[in-house]
Design a protein around this motif. Structure first.
Motif, PDB file in Angstrom:
ATOM      1  N   ILE A  97     -49.796   5.778  35.260  1.00 39.27           N
ATOM      2  CA  ILE A  97     -49.483   4.366  35.015  1.00 39.27           C
ATOM      3  C   ILE A  97     -50.777   3.560  35.101  1.00 39.27           C
ATOM      4  O   ILE A  97     -51.472   3.579  36.120  1.00 39.27           O
ATOM      5  CB  ILE A  97     -48.461   3.824  36.034  1.00 39.27           C
ATOM      6  CG1 ILE A  97     -47.156   4.609  35.952  1.00 39.27           C
ATOM      7  CG2 ILE A  97     -48.208   2.335  35.771  1.00 39.27           C
ATOM      8  CD1 ILE A  97     -46.086   4.120  36.917  1.00 39.27           C
ATOM      9  N   THR A  98     -51.092   2.883  34.013  1.00 41.08           N
ATOM     10  CA  THR A  98     -52.274   2.031  33.943  1.00 41.08           C
ATOM     11  C   THR A  98     -51.837   0.574  33.985  1.00 41.08           C
ATOM     12  O   THR A  98     -50.950   0.167  33.230  1.00 41.08           O
ATOM     13  CB  THR A  98     -53.057   2.295  32.637  1.00 41.08           C
ATOM     14  OG1 THR A  98     -53.476   3.657  32.618  1.00 41.08           O
ATOM     15  CG2 THR A  98     -54.254   1.383  32.528  1.00 41.08           C
ATOM     16  N   VAL A  99     -52.431  -0.199  34.879  1.00 41.58           N
ATOM     17  CA  VAL A  99     -52.189  -1.637  34.926  1.00 41.58           C
ATOM     18  C   VAL A  99     -53.324  -2.320  34.170  1.00 41.58           C
ATOM     19  O   VAL A  99     -54.485  -2.272  34.603  1.00 41.58           O
ATOM     20  CB  VAL A  99     -52.105  -2.153  36.378  1.00 41.58           C
ATOM     21  CG1 VAL A  99     -51.957  -3.680  36.388  1.00 41.58           C
ATOM     22  CG2 VAL A  99     -50.921  -1.506  37.097  1.00 41.58           C
ATOM     23  N   ASP A 100     -52.998  -2.909  33.044  1.00 37.05           N
ATOM     24  CA  ASP A 100     -53.995  -3.612  32.234  1.00 37.05           C
ATOM     25  C   ASP A 100     -54.079  -5.054  32.730  1.00 37.05           C
ATOM     26  O   ASP A 100     -53.231  -5.885  32.433  1.00 37.05           O
ATOM     27  CB  ASP A 100     -53.595  -3.569  30.759  1.00 37.05           C
ATOM     28  CG  ASP A 100     -54.611  -4.265  29.858  1.00 37.05           C
ATOM     29  OD1 ASP A 100     -55.625  -4.771  30.378  1.00 37.05           O
ATOM     30  OD2 ASP A 100     -54.374  -4.316  28.638  1.00 37.05           O
ATOM     31  N   ASN A 101     -55.123  -5.339  33.479  1.00 32.71           N
ATOM     32  CA  ASN A 101     -55.267  -6.654  34.108  1.00 32.71           C
ATOM     33  C   ASN A 101     -55.894  -7.705  33.196  1.00 32.71           C
ATOM     34  O   ASN A 101     -56.184  -8.812  33.626  1.00 32.71           O
ATOM     35  CB  ASN A 101     -56.102  -6.537  35.386  1.00 32.71           C
ATOM     36  CG  ASN A 101     -57.542  -6.128  35.110  1.00 32.71           C
ATOM     37  OD1 ASN A 101     -57.910  -5.819  33.976  1.00 32.71           O
ATOM     38  ND2 ASN A 101     -58.356  -6.122  36.151  1.00 32.71           N
ATOM     39  N   GLY A 102     -56.114  -7.349  31.936  1.00 29.32           N
ATOM     40  CA  GLY A 102     -56.724  -8.288  31.009  1.00 29.32           C
ATOM     41  C   GLY A 102     -58.226  -8.162  30.921  1.00 29.32           C
ATOM     42  O   GLY A 102     -58.859  -8.805  30.075  1.00 29.32           O
ATOM     43  N   ARG A 131     -51.347 -15.190  32.617  1.00 32.87           N
ATOM     44  CA  ARG A 131     -51.415 -16.458  33.347  1.00 32.87           C
ATOM     45  C   ARG A 131     -51.362 -16.206  34.844  1.00 32.87           C
ATOM     46  O   ARG A 131     -52.113 -16.805  35.620  1.00 32.87           O
ATOM     47  CB  ARG A 131     -50.254 -17.369  32.931  1.00 32.87           C
ATOM     48  CG  ARG A 131     -50.280 -18.739  33.606  1.00 32.87           C
ATOM     49  CD  ARG A 131     -49.090 -19.585  33.174  1.00 32.87           C
ATOM     50  NE  ARG A 131     -49.088 -19.795  31.733  1.00 32.87           N
ATOM     51  CZ  ARG A 131     -48.115 -20.431  31.092  1.00 32.87           C
ATOM     52  NH1 ARG A 131     -47.068 -20.905  31.759  1.00 32.87           N
ATOM     53  NH2 ARG A 131     -48.181 -20.596  29.798  1.00 32.87           N
ATOM     54  N   PHE A 132     -50.505 -15.270  35.257  1.00 37.07           N
ATOM     55  CA  PHE A 132     -50.390 -14.987  36.686  1.00 37.07           C
ATOM     56  C   PHE A 132     -51.648 -14.316  37.225  1.00 37.07           C
ATOM     57  O   PHE A 132     -52.181 -14.709  38.264  1.00 37.07           O
ATOM     58  CB  PHE A 132     -49.181 -14.097  36.974  1.00 37.07           C
ATOM     59  CG  PHE A 132     -49.066 -13.738  38.428  1.00 37.07           C
ATOM     60  CD1 PHE A 132     -48.468 -14.606  39.320  1.00 37.07           C
ATOM     61  CD2 PHE A 132     -49.612 -12.551  38.909  1.00 37.07           C
ATOM     62  CE1 PHE A 132     -48.395 -14.303  40.673  1.00 37.07           C
ATOM     63  CE2 PHE A 132     -49.536 -12.236  40.263  1.00 37.07           C
ATOM     64  CZ  PHE A 132     -48.929 -13.108  41.145  1.00 37.07           C
ATOM     65  N   THR A 133     -52.136 -13.276  36.543  1.00 39.05           N
ATOM     66  CA  THR A 133     -53.280 -12.547  37.092  1.00 39.05           C
ATOM     67  C   THR A 133     -54.529 -13.423  37.156  1.00 39.05           C
ATOM     68  O   THR A 133     -55.299 -13.341  38.122  1.00 39.05           O
ATOM     69  CB  THR A 133     -53.576 -11.280  36.282  1.00 39.05           C
ATOM     70  OG1 THR A 133     -53.724 -11.606  34.895  1.00 39.05           O
ATOM     71  CG2 THR A 133     -52.459 -10.267  36.446  1.00 39.05           C
ATOM     72  N   GLU A 134     -54.724 -14.278  36.174  1.00 42.35           N
ATOM     73  CA  GLU A 134     -55.891 -15.149  36.217  1.00 42.35           C
ATOM     74  C   GLU A 134     -55.796 -16.152  37.358  1.00 42.35           C
ATOM     75  O   GLU A 134     -56.789 -16.444  38.041  1.00 42.35           O
ATOM     76  CB  GLU A 134     -56.077 -15.834  34.869  1.00 42.35           C
ATOM     77  CG  GLU A 134     -56.546 -14.845  33.799  1.00 42.35           C
ATOM     78  CD  GLU A 134     -56.524 -15.390  32.391  1.00 42.35           C
ATOM     79  OE1 GLU A 134     -56.286 -16.614  32.231  1.00 42.35           O
ATOM     80  OE2 GLU A 134     -56.748 -14.607  31.435  1.00 42.35           O
ATOM     81  N   ARG A 135     -54.595 -16.663  37.614  1.00 41.80           N
ATOM     82  CA  ARG A 135     -54.402 -17.535  38.781  1.00 41.80           C
ATOM     83  C   ARG A 135     -54.615 -16.767  40.088  1.00 41.80           C
ATOM     84  O   ARG A 135     -55.180 -17.288  41.050  1.00 41.80           O
ATOM     85  CB  ARG A 135     -52.981 -18.136  38.773  1.00 41.80           C
ATOM     86  CG  ARG A 135     -52.764 -19.220  37.717  1.00 41.80           C
ATOM     87  CD  ARG A 135     -51.319 -19.695  37.716  1.00 41.80           C
ATOM     88  NE  ARG A 135     -50.892 -20.129  39.033  1.00 41.80           N
ATOM     89  CZ  ARG A 135     -49.795 -19.693  39.656  1.00 41.80           C
ATOM     90  NH1 ARG A 135     -49.023 -18.775  39.088  1.00 41.80           N
ATOM     91  NH2 ARG A 135     -49.486 -20.168  40.831  1.00 41.80           N
ATOM     92  N   ILE A 335     -61.006 -17.239  34.349  1.00 39.98           N
ATOM     93  CA  ILE A 335     -59.983 -17.336  35.391  1.00 39.98           C
ATOM     94  C   ILE A 335     -59.900 -18.747  35.984  1.00 39.98           C
ATOM     95  O   ILE A 335     -59.144 -18.967  36.940  1.00 39.98           O
ATOM     96  CB  ILE A 335     -60.214 -16.296  36.503  1.00 39.98           C
ATOM     97  CG1 ILE A 335     -61.506 -16.570  37.290  1.00 39.98           C
ATOM     98  CG2 ILE A 335     -60.210 -14.887  35.934  1.00 39.98           C
ATOM     99  CD1 ILE A 335     -61.687 -15.672  38.502  1.00 39.98           C
ATOM    100  N   GLY A 336     -60.666 -19.677  35.409  1.00 43.94           N
ATOM    101  CA  GLY A 336     -60.550 -21.069  35.826  1.00 43.94           C
ATOM    102  C   GLY A 336     -61.384 -21.466  37.020  1.00 43.94           C
ATOM    103  O   GLY A 336     -61.125 -22.505  37.633  1.00 43.94           O
ATOM    104  N   LEU A 337     -62.397 -20.663  37.373  1.00 39.24           N
ATOM    105  CA  LEU A 337     -63.276 -21.038  38.474  1.00 39.24           C
ATOM    106  C   LEU A 337     -64.244 -22.119  38.023  1.00 39.24           C
ATOM    107  O   LEU A 337     -64.834 -22.004  36.928  1.00 39.24           O
ATOM    108  CB  LEU A 337     -64.076 -19.833  38.958  1.00 39.24           C
ATOM    109  CG  LEU A 337     -63.454 -18.896  39.975  1.00 39.24           C
ATOM    110  CD1 LEU A 337     -64.480 -17.821  40.353  1.00 39.24           C
ATOM    111  CD2 LEU A 337     -62.987 -19.624  41.218  1.00 39.24           C
TER     112      LEU A 337
END
Length: 342
Positions: A97-102, A131-135, A335-337
């Motif tokens: 299982i690969t989680v693609d975090n963007g 949207r969630f992962t970047e936050r 990521i909005g920093l």
């Protein structure tokens, strides 16, 4: 582009751990307390004992259907080697299982597909909300309350949040599919030594994770529950054993990559200075090194030095070469920093 080398500080004469690492102490002859407590013979004895323990676990579950193990498959060299080991050497039927975090590179996803095809392994790519992962990544940088204070010793805040999301997803799927083993590709230093084999009772695990879940919900809202909770976990559910087989081997980076080449794994060219799969890793390294005064890979590299799988020169080069501001500005913006966070 790379940033300046960090200001020299006292470091262990054997493993190069710096005095800036929280809680580290030194002996009169310049050894850190971790090196003083464990010699090469003791470390090898631990690896031998761990391999025997893992062999017994694998034998007990070989042939389990639909899968004996879920592998948290990042596509990097270490999780790729873990998957290869479990399939080819241990004969386990695995689900990768690969989680693609963007922030996974195209080369990383190509590696995932190539290795799984070569090993005849089923692959699932899970893509959480961008949207969630970047936050989540932004909150990881801006808040100090998402992780235990000791987490700074082994990973950047960004990586700690991502690891927590990934590990939770693997447990969620293991409970859903009744898979008895979850395997990660973490190396010595990335997790404590007692993290090599952990037996989890789902109902109890759900209870003790309450504080963790609440921290993420407090920072990111109720939507965080779907990523960090274990819904439906009950006291009578079968145990899940979490293993990190790489803690039982002592292989150089070059040897790992050579073993993967026949499977079609290739070193990506766009993942920065510190990763073989994730482009966001450099931002975590940059911010962590500036804030805490040491490289977040220091513990991992120290373990490699103790095990003789990296030269002192190569270790010093890795620890001393940091991403520069220009290398990571695009990640921070995404990521909005704010710019002043760098």
């Amino acid at each position: 582009m790379t940033g300046p080398r960090p200001t020299p500080v006292q470091a262990c004469r054997r493993c190069l751990l710096p005095a800036t690492l929280p809680g580290l102490a030194f002996t009169a002859d310049g050894l850190c307390d971790l090196c003083a407590a464990t010699g090469e013979a003791e470390a090898e004895a631990e690896r031998v004992a761990l391999r025997a323990r893992l062999d017994a676990l694998y034998a007990a579950h070989r042939g389990t259907r639909p899968y004996a193990a879920i592998v948290a498959y990042s596509g990097g060299k270490d999780s790729s080697y873990t998957l290869k080991h479990l399939v080819e050497e241990q004969g386990l039927r695995c689900l990768a299982i690969t989680v693609d975090n963007g922030f996974l590179s195209a080369g990383t996803l190509d590696n995932c597909r190539a290795v799984c095809a070569a090993l005849d392994v089923d692959l699932v790519v899970f893509t959480p909300s961008r949207r969630f992962t970047e936050r989540m990544y932004r909150a990881s940088v801006e808040r100090d309350d998402l992780h235990a204070p000791a987490a700074v010793k082994r990973a950047s805040a960004i990586c700690s949040s991502c690891i927590t999301l990934i590990n939770t997803h693997m447990l969620q799927r293991a409970l859903e599919l009744r898979v008895p083993i979850v395997a990660g590709g973490y190396l010595g230093g990335q997790v404590p030594r007692d993290g090599a084999v952990m037996t989890l009772r789902p109902g109890r695990q759900a209870r003790i994770r309450t504080a963790l879940v609440n921290r993420f919900v407090g920072a990111l809202g109720e939507g965080a529950r779907r990523y960090f909770d274990l819904p439906g976990a009950a006291e009578g559910d079968p145990e899940v054993v979490v293993v990190n087989p790489m803690l039982g081997v002592a292989l150089s980076e070059e040897a790992i990559k050579a073993a993967l080449a026949p499977l079609g794994w290739r070193q990506p060219t766009d993942t920065g200075l510190t990763s073989t799969n994730c482009r966001l890793n450099d931002l975590g390294v940059y911010l962590h090194s500036r804030r805490h005064g040491f490289h977040p890979y220091a513990m991992e590299i120290a373990e490699q030095l103790r095990g003789g799988t990296i030269s002192r020169e190569a270790a010093a080069r890795k620890l001393g070469t940091l991403p520069g501001r220009g290398d990571v500005a695009w990640m921070a913006e995404r990521i909005g920093l704010p710019a002043d966070a760098l």
